[in-house]
Design a protein around this motif. Structure first.
Motif, short mmCIF file in Angstrom:
data_model
loop_
_atom_site.label_atom_id
_atom_site.label_comp_id
_atom_site.label_asym_id
_atom_site.label_seq_id
_atom_site.Cartn_x
_atom_site.Cartn_y
_atom_site.Cartn_z
N ASN A 1 0.80 -1.23 0.00
CA ASN A 1 0.00 0.00 0.00
C ASN A 1 0.83 1.28 0.00
OD1 ASN A 1 -2.23 -1.67 0.13
ND2 ASN A 1 -2.63 -1.28 2.30
N THR A 2 2.06 1.21 0.50
CA THR A 2 2.84 2.44 0.68
C THR A 2 4.09 2.55 -0.19
OG1 THR A 2 4.06 1.49 2.54
CG2 THR A 2 2.05 2.74 3.06
N THR A 3 4.51 1.47 -0.83
CA THR A 3 5.77 1.55 -1.59
C THR A 3 5.63 1.16 -3.06
OG1 THR A 3 6.46 -0.72 -1.03
CG2 THR A 3 7.13 1.05 0.49
N ILE A 4 4.44 0.76 -3.49
CA ILE A 4 4.22 0.38 -4.89
C ILE A 4 3.14 1.28 -5.46
CG2 ILE A 4 3.60 -1.46 -6.50
CD1 ILE A 4 4.47 -3.49 -4.34
N ALA A 5 3.41 1.85 -6.65
CA ALA A 5 2.43 2.73 -7.28
C ALA A 5 2.25 2.37 -8.75
CB ALA A 5 2.89 4.18 -7.15
N PRO A 6 1.01 2.30 -9.23
CA PRO A 6 -0.19 2.31 -8.42
C PRO A 6 -0.25 1.04 -7.56
CG PRO A 6 -0.76 1.79 -10.70
CD PRO A 6 0.71 2.12 -10.67
N VAL A 7 -1.05 1.10 -6.50
CA VAL A 7 -1.13 -0.02 -5.56
C VAL A 7 -1.77 -1.22 -6.26
CG1 VAL A 7 -2.11 -0.82 -3.38
CG2 VAL A 7 -1.31 1.54 -3.59
#
Length: 145
Positions: free
Chosen positions: A74-80
């Motif tokens: 949720n916090t280190t991969i974009a988009p989630v």
């Protein structure tokens, strides 16, 4: 029985990455983002042989691990990306076992982890070229249109 059940559950997916133990936070993010291109599974607590086949269950401590992995997603991969995290235990009371992270192929590729775009290449992870990233962005725009 635990070993055979675990192996059967994992053997039916396209790309499988066996990890003897839990990786660093950076590696967890990178490995999950890399799997989003075609989909696959990462199994923590399973050792592999030289041919990248499961060779032994090496149970890991389970306390807080599914939550940690989901937080990293949720916090280190974009988009989630979407992931399914499963805990496998021999007995319900066991504090050690195997964590299986199912990563479906994503229509929103590429997924960035730590400012790079990882992708699976056989049994290793590589980084996408600028041209590959551009083509995947074109594919994403077309899917959203």
């Amino acid at each position: 029985e635990f070993v055979s059940h675990t192996a059967e559950r994992i053997a039916t997916v396209p790309a499988v990455d066996f990890k003897r133990q839990l990786s660093s936070n950076n590696d967890i993010s990178k490995d999950i983002a890399a799997m989003t291109l075609l989909g696959g599974v990462i199994a923590y607590g399973i050792d592999e042989d030289k041919q990248a086949r499961a060779s032994a269950v090496t149970k890991i401590p389970l306390a807080g691990v599914p939550e940690k992995i989901q937080l990293l997603v949720n916090t280190t991969i974009a988009p989630v990306p979407s992931v399914e995290i499963t805990v496998l235990r021999e007995k319900p009371s066991d504090e050690e076992g195997v964590i299986v992270v199912n990563v479906p192929g994503s229509p929103f590729c590429p997924h960035m982890a730590r400012d790079r775009f990882p992708a699976r290449a056989g049994t290793v992870t590589r980084y996408l070229s600028e041209a590959e990233v551009s083509a995947l962005y074109d594919q994403r725009r077309a899917a959203l249109a």
